[in-house]
Design a protein around this motif. Structure first.
Motif, mmCIF file in Angstrom:
data_model
loop_
_atom_site.group_PDB
_atom_site.id
_atom_site.type_symbol
_atom_site.label_atom_id
_atom_site.label_comp_id
_atom_site.label_asym_id
_atom_site.label_seq_id
_atom_site.Cartn_x
_atom_site.Cartn_y
_atom_site.Cartn_z
ATOM 1 N N LEU A 1 0.813 -1.217 0.000
ATOM 2 C CA LEU A 1 0.000 0.000 0.000
ATOM 3 C C LEU A 1 0.843 1.262 0.000
ATOM 4 O O LEU A 1 0.312 2.362 -0.112
ATOM 5 N N THR A 2 2.170 1.107 0.110
ATOM 6 C CA THR A 2 3.067 2.271 0.114
ATOM 7 C C THR A 2 4.106 2.225 -0.997
ATOM 8 O O THR A 2 4.902 3.141 -1.130
ATOM 9 N N ASN A 3 4.123 1.137 -1.773
ATOM 10 C CA ASN A 3 5.075 0.942 -2.870
ATOM 11 C C ASN A 3 6.522 1.120 -2.407
ATOM 12 O O ASN A 3 7.298 1.871 -2.969
ATOM 13 N N THR A 4 6.876 0.393 -1.370
ATOM 14 C CA THR A 4 8.228 0.420 -0.824
ATOM 15 C C THR A 4 9.127 -0.483 -1.656
ATOM 16 O O THR A 4 8.834 -1.665 -1.840
ATOM 17 N N LEU A 5 10.205 0.045 -2.169
ATOM 18 C CA LEU A 5 11.076 -0.689 -3.085
ATOM 19 C C LEU A 5 11.586 -2.002 -2.507
ATOM 20 O O LEU A 5 11.607 -3.024 -3.178
ATOM 21 N N ASN A 6 11.980 -2.006 -1.247
ATOM 22 C CA ASN A 6 12.591 -3.213 -0.687
ATOM 23 C C ASN A 6 11.608 -4.082 0.101
ATOM 24 O O ASN A 6 12.023 -4.950 0.848
ATOM 25 N N TYR A 7 10.319 -3.907 -0.109
ATOM 26 C CA TYR A 7 9.331 -4.782 0.537
ATOM 27 C C TYR A 7 9.083 -5.979 -0.370
ATOM 28 O O TYR A 7 8.758 -5.826 -1.543
ATOM 29 N N PHE A 8 9.245 -7.169 0.176
ATOM 30 C CA PHE A 8 9.086 -8.396 -0.594
ATOM 31 C C PHE A 8 8.007 -9.307 -0.032
ATOM 32 O O PHE A 8 8.018 -10.500 -0.251
ATOM 33 N N GLY A 9 7.078 -8.738 0.688
ATOM 34 C CA GLY A 9 5.912 -9.483 1.113
ATOM 35 C C GLY A 9 6.075 -10.260 2.388
ATOM 36 O O GLY A 9 7.097 -10.185 3.068
ATOM 37 N N SER A 10 5.033 -11.019 2.680
ATOM 38 C CA SER A 10 4.994 -11.781 3.926
ATOM 39 C C SER A 10 4.767 -13.260 3.657
ATOM 40 O O SER A 10 4.039 -13.933 4.389
ATOM 41 N N ALA A 11 5.369 -13.762 2.612
ATOM 42 C CA ALA A 11 5.287 -15.200 2.332
ATOM 43 C C ALA A 11 5.907 -15.967 3.498
ATOM 44 O O ALA A 11 6.831 -15.494 4.152
ATOM 45 N N ASN A 12 5.414 -17.152 3.737
ATOM 46 C CA ASN A 12 5.882 -17.983 4.838
ATOM 47 C C ASN A 12 7.293 -18.506 4.547
ATOM 48 O O ASN A 12 7.492 -19.338 3.663
ATOM 49 N N SER A 13 8.259 -18.020 5.295
ATOM 50 C CA SER A 13 9.669 -18.384 5.077
ATOM 51 C C SER A 13 9.918 -19.879 5.217
ATOM 52 O O SER A 13 10.665 -20.470 4.431
ATOM 53 N N LYS A 14 9.312 -20.509 6.203
ATOM 54 C CA LYS A 14 9.516 -21.948 6.422
ATOM 55 C C LYS A 14 8.991 -22.749 5.232
ATOM 56 O O LYS A 14 9.599 -23.724 4.816
ATOM 57 N N LEU A 15 7.876 -22.315 4.680
ATOM 58 C CA LEU A 15 7.299 -22.977 3.516
ATOM 59 C C LEU A 15 8.249 -22.890 2.322
ATOM 60 O O LEU A 15 8.491 -23.875 1.626
ATOM 61 N N ILE A 16 8.822 -21.729 2.105
ATOM 62 C CA ILE A 16 9.750 -21.520 0.995
ATOM 63 C C ILE A 16 11.038 -22.312 1.213
ATOM 64 O O ILE A 16 11.546 -22.965 0.301
ATOM 65 N N GLU A 17 11.569 -22.272 2.437
ATOM 66 C CA GLU A 17 12.831 -22.954 2.744
ATOM 67 C C GLU A 17 12.770 -24.448 2.473
ATOM 68 O O GLU A 17 13.779 -25.059 2.115
ATOM 69 N N ARG A 18 11.593 -25.047 2.597
ATOM 70 C CA ARG A 18 11.451 -26.482 2.339
ATOM 71 C C ARG A 18 11.781 -26.848 0.890
ATOM 72 O O ARG A 18 12.132 -27.981 0.602
ATOM 73 N N ASP A 19 11.637 -25.888 -0.013
ATOM 74 C CA ASP A 19 11.854 -26.148 -1.430
ATOM 75 C C ASP A 19 13.304 -25.971 -1.882
ATOM 76 O O ASP A 19 13.613 -26.192 -3.047
ATOM 77 N N PHE A 20 14.185 -25.567 -0.956
ATOM 78 C CA PHE A 20 15.569 -25.294 -1.338
ATOM 79 C C PHE A 20 16.537 -25.985 -0.400
ATOM 80 O O PHE A 20 16.353 -26.002 0.813
ATOM 81 N N LYS A 21 17.588 -26.543 -0.983
ATOM 82 C CA LYS A 21 18.643 -27.162 -0.191
ATOM 83 C C LYS A 21 19.451 -26.062 0.490
ATOM 84 O O LYS A 21 19.523 -24.936 0.013
ATOM 85 N N ARG A 22 20.108 -26.415 1.564
ATOM 86 C CA ARG A 22 20.882 -25.437 2.346
ATOM 87 C C ARG A 22 21.919 -24.713 1.481
ATOM 88 O O ARG A 22 22.080 -23.503 1.586
ATOM 89 N N GLU A 23 22.611 -25.442 0.610
ATOM 90 C CA GLU A 23 23.634 -24.800 -0.224
ATOM 91 C C GLU A 23 23.019 -23.800 -1.208
ATOM 92 O O GLU A 23 23.686 -22.869 -1.652
ATOM 93 N N GLU A 24 21.748 -23.972 -1.539
ATOM 94 C CA GLU A 24 21.078 -23.031 -2.444
ATOM 95 C C GLU A 24 20.801 -21.682 -1.767
ATOM 96 O O GLU A 24 20.572 -20.690 -2.446
ATOM 97 N N HIS A 25 20.859 -21.645 -0.466
ATOM 98 C CA HIS A 25 20.645 -20.403 0.279
ATOM 99 C C HIS A 25 21.806 -19.422 0.094
ATOM 100 O O HIS A 25 21.657 -18.232 0.316
ATOM 101 N N ARG A 26 22.956 -19.902 -0.307
ATOM 102 C CA ARG A 26 24.155 -19.071 -0.422
ATOM 103 C C ARG A 26 24.083 -18.059 -1.560
ATOM 104 O O ARG A 26 24.684 -16.999 -1.492
ATOM 105 N N ASP A 27 23.368 -18.402 -2.621
ATOM 106 C CA ASP A 27 23.240 -17.502 -3.766
ATOM 107 C C ASP A 27 21.804 -17.622 -4.254
ATOM 108 O O ASP A 27 21.444 -18.565 -4.963
ATOM 109 N N PHE A 28 20.990 -16.688 -3.835
ATOM 110 C CA PHE A 28 19.544 -16.810 -3.995
ATOM 111 C C PHE A 28 19.004 -15.527 -4.606
ATOM 112 O O PHE A 28 19.108 -14.456 -4.024
ATOM 113 N N THR A 29 18.451 -15.622 -5.797
ATOM 114 C CA THR A 29 17.934 -14.445 -6.484
ATOM 115 C C THR A 29 16.434 -14.582 -6.694
ATOM 116 O O THR A 29 15.968 -15.609 -7.190
#
Length: 97
Positions: A20-48
């Motif tokens: 509602l404020t168009n903040t450039l660095n706001y990336f939402g409130s997606a559930n981090s634990k849910l997302i982390e399940r889809d990526f291996k630990r080494e994939e966290h090192r370089d994540f775009t």
């Protein structure tokens, strides 16, 4: 400016959100634990991730933006766990015959 955005993760899954404020660095409130399940630990090192503004308005009310967010979640099917990370509105796995 109020916006609806689409976040795309390296695995191709998406998240639709609103800002509602168009903040450039706001990336939402997606559930981090849910997302982390889809990526291996080494994939966290370089994540775009990619953030795209898919709708914007200077005049819409917060209520209108909320409705537009749901419209886009349904359009992109991002509440389907196979497609995205939105958990609301709840995905109904309906089999069409």
């Amino acid at each position: 400016m109020k916006v609806i955005y689409k976040i795309t993760y390296p695995n191709g899954k998406i998240y639709i959100g609103k800002d509602l404020t168009n903040t450039l660095n706001y990336f939402g409130s997606a559930n981090s634990k849910l997302i982390e399940r889809d990526f291996k630990r080494e994939e966290h090192r370089d994540f775009t991730i990619r953030k795209e503004i898919i709708w914007e308005s200077e005049l819409a009310t917060d209520k209108e933006v909320n409705a537009k967010e749901v419209e886009y979640i349904r359009f992109y099917n991002s509440n389907n766990p196979e497609v995205g990370y939105n958990q609301w509105p709840r995905f109904k796995n309906e089999i069409l015959s």
